[in-house]
Design a protein around this motif. Structure first.
Motif, PDB file in Angstrom:
ATOM      1  N   ALA A  46       0.842  -1.198   0.000  1.00 24.80           N
ATOM      2  CA  ALA A  46       0.000   0.000   0.000  1.00 24.80           C
ATOM      3  C   ALA A  46       0.878   1.249   0.000  1.00 24.80           C
ATOM      4  O   ALA A  46       0.652   2.196  -0.748  1.00 24.80           O
ATOM      5  CB  ALA A  46      -0.922  -0.020   1.211  1.00 24.80           C
ATOM      6  N   SER A  52      -4.215   3.088   0.063  1.00 19.17           N
ATOM      7  CA  SER A  52      -4.458   2.642   1.433  1.00 19.17           C
ATOM      8  C   SER A  52      -4.562   1.123   1.451  1.00 19.17           C
ATOM      9  O   SER A  52      -4.801   0.488   0.428  1.00 19.17           O
ATOM     10  CB  SER A  52      -5.742   3.235   1.967  1.00 19.17           C
ATOM     11  N   LYS A  53      -4.376   0.580   2.629  1.00 22.49           N
ATOM     12  CA  LYS A  53      -4.423  -0.866   2.781  1.00 22.49           C
ATOM     13  C   LYS A  53      -5.725  -1.423   2.214  1.00 22.49           C
ATOM     14  O   LYS A  53      -5.730  -2.411   1.483  1.00 22.49           O
ATOM     15  CB  LYS A  53      -4.313  -1.222   4.270  1.00 22.49           C
ATOM     16  N   THR A  55      -7.623  -0.375  -0.053  1.00 21.30           N
ATOM     17  CA  THR A  55      -7.733  -0.310  -1.516  1.00 21.30           C
ATOM     18  C   THR A  55      -7.132  -1.550  -2.177  1.00 21.30           C
ATOM     19  O   THR A  55      -7.650  -2.034  -3.181  1.00 21.30           O
ATOM     20  CB  THR A  55      -7.035   0.960  -2.038  1.00 21.30           C
ATOM     21  N   ILE A  56      -6.060  -2.035  -1.612  1.00 21.97           N
ATOM     22  CA  ILE A  56      -5.455  -3.244  -2.165  1.00 21.97           C
ATOM     23  C   ILE A  56      -6.509  -4.347  -2.251  1.00 21.97           C
ATOM     24  O   ILE A  56      -6.586  -5.074  -3.236  1.00 21.97           O
ATOM     25  CB  ILE A  56      -4.281  -3.721  -1.269  1.00 21.97           C
TER      26      ILE A  56
END
Lengths: 236, 236, 236, 236
Positions: A46, A52-53, A55-56
């Motif tokens: 990320a 952001s985390k 979104t991954i």
DNA sequence: CATGAATGAGACTTCATTCAT
DNA sequence: TATGAATGAAGTCTCATTCAT
């Protein structure tokens, strides 16, 4: 009006999504290579992608899935590359060398992916993939090995190569040698071997192998043929 | 009561301690190999050795230290083994083959250790070791490669081998090939290659390499010698 | 262009908005019932309504607000239903039974809402609602209970029912019994009780309660009246 | 010397472990009750027990397992309690009332557990338990219901109770009523009902039910008996 | 020495909510 | 108005390491 915006907007969005997915994949490749799958963290991916985390996880269901995606991307087009290389050359020997070198070149361009794939194939990370995924990877590589062994078989049949060699086994050895050299090239710690020597090793290694294949032929052979026969044919 | 502890008691305790350390090491080897360093847990090592988690820390300061110990144990005696193999044989070709095969045999006996060492050398786990430790491992292996390349150089100098080969590079390739075959042998997924073929590959592979080294020699050589010269000599 | 929006368009839009709100509410009811409030996700509600997550927030400020709306929708018209049921019948006993059964019928038609309301009333989800909302729910139910207890009081006063019963407490018990049967009916795990028996239980249960209310009357009573008096009157 | 310490030490440690497990269980009970399973956090349980998060996992493999443990603790001894209550009384009516009241008393002592069990049985949390666990809970409760229905059947057979009642259904209703009252008692929001009235409701409710069972008997019965027969007998 | 209970940092993952388009 | 990508707080769970006994 809205529609006009929509169409181009959608296209752009679609492109952005694809780009983002690709970014994540690339970051994952690098990180999995650098630290190994276990030690790599989603947090770090990320950070590198400046996402952001959470979104991954919009792009990949899980860390495992991300690994799978890296692997699949890695072997996509691989087989075609080998076939194309063989097609471009005339002569058995040239074809064999071309396939060998194209394998090296193919992965030399995506060293991170190569490492991740290699690790995965070497069972270290196998645990993290579904059986289907593992089969896909295994299958792709084994088929490539068989593809090469067919040429060796032809060489033996035509009397060009020594008869006491198992074409499949030779192909495996060549593949492993290429893999080993790739490993070396990618590590390429100058303390071990320099780039320059490597390039030479790539071509020299297959040259030596093929030379060995040719000239080492024993004048007479009685019982060595049987073990090789059918090898490049059907295997489970 | 404490004073009743005799010399022999001390000796026994000492032996027990050593044994315990060895047990832990062995369990660690296996586990690091099976699951990879990251996924292996001290808990599991404790379970396998039937010791408590705390006890592991009595023998090894940390998980990293344990990895280091596994590696060091792995390369101990390695160089001697190669030298002994070379000493036993007469003739350059035989010596080269003997060294090659003894490398394979050495690690075939401790496959777990081999895998851990290989992983470590392949940088995957490098992060977890101190620079000194890494240097030790690198050095041992590189020196072994150089040990082999010296024979190749002798062969070239005596006109036995083709001149267009870099002895060091050849040695690296041979080492990598052996390593790759070891990898294959240890994985030994019958879907890829069977045991039987492997055994043959061990000797056949070096045979082909050496044959290639010998017979591929171009009739005349003008400019190929210089690049190889000094290679097996001084390198950092 | 915008000016072309006519009144009928507005009306349609208004209707569509209402419809959409209602759709969301319905999906929420079902999901809150199926998985419980905490485990239900806005994502899933969006999926079921074929709307986007963002749109849900256009209609409801938050997940909590959505829960509140489900509850309010659930108790709307509830009191009127009970009163209508009582009005339709002649005779105290019939009125009591009618109210009891109409309570069951009312919620049997919206089982999801019933479950959500029940959970909410049972304090499990109370935390998620504002005090006002909680009061509204509590009040509605308590008033319904009191509505029923008035008939019981009449029965006692007219000598039809035993005097040793607290009308309010009886009403609470009847309400709880009905609630419990509803719970059972909605779960309706055939392993516990089958539908057929349930239907009978609805009417039989109130029959037994009322019979008990009637015939269990002790011939004489000295000290039982005081505890019940004023019960159905003032309570906070 | 060490041994002497060891034995008592072990005993103490064992006791401490048991105590700690019990502490965690108690905290979990309360929290699951207060907030519901989903909203309760391991973090909070750790805080309340003054342990660390990790320690909780030393005693329970997962949050789900913790829920299971709470449930199992809740139903342990439950059946015995009911049987003991029945054994202590003479006369069918007394036995039925005793069982009913002992059910209430049993759970009144562990209100948190009751709530958790009730929720679990009400399927809300069922998802979180293994099928075995669910079966255990269901089985225990259903068997208890059947245990009660046997007495009702006896009452019908001996002519004491009306014939037009399904003993099993009656038993279910009584169980649900008791459950509902327990719910009420535990909530015991004085705005709904006060403790004092509750106590009376416990005994009064069963009294009314049984009275209804007795005196409501129709003078003659033609077709009502068949549906009840065999009910308390075999059910899956 | 040996034990194993306790710790707590840190990993993966979920989801209510926001906001640019 | 509608969308859905992005966020980040929060939750569950793991595990290397410590320490009292």
């Amino acid at each position: 009006m809205e529609k006009a915006i929509t169409i181009s907007t959608l296209a752009r969005r679609e492109r952005e999504k694809l780009q983002r997915r690709s970014d994540i994949l690339e970051a994952a490749e690098e990180l999995f290579d650098e630290k190994g799958f276990e030690s790599a963290t989603i947090e770090e991916i990320a950070r590198r992608t400046e996402l952001s985390k959470g979104t991954i996880y919009l792009y990949f269901k899980s860390k495992d899935e991300l690994l799978l995606a890296v692997c699949i991307k890695g072997i996509a087009g691989f087989r075609e590359e080998l076939e194309e290389a063989a097609r471009r050359k005339r002569g058995l020997e040239s074809k064999i060398k071309a396939v060998y070198l194209s394998y090296i070149e193919f992965f030399l361009e995506v060293p991170h992916v190569f490492r991740v794939l290699h690790d995965t194939f070497t069972e270290r990370l196998r645990r993290n993939l579904s059986q289907d995924a593992i089969n896909l990877i295994n299958w792709t590589i084994i088929e490539a090995v068989r593809f090469g062994s067919a040429f060796v078989q032809q060489g033996i049949d035509s009397g060009l190569f020594r008869r006491d060699v198992d074409p499949y086994a030779f192909s495996v050895a060549a593949w492993q040698l290429a893999t080993a050299l790739l490993d070396l090239a990618i590590l390429s710690d100058p303390g071990v071997i320099d780039r320059d020597s490597l390039e030479k090793m790539f071509s020299k290694s297959i040259e030596i192998l093929v030379d060995g294949l040719k000239c080492g032929a024993p004048p007479e052979e009685k019982s060595s043929g049987q073990k090789a026969s059918g090898r490049s044919g059907t295997r489970s």
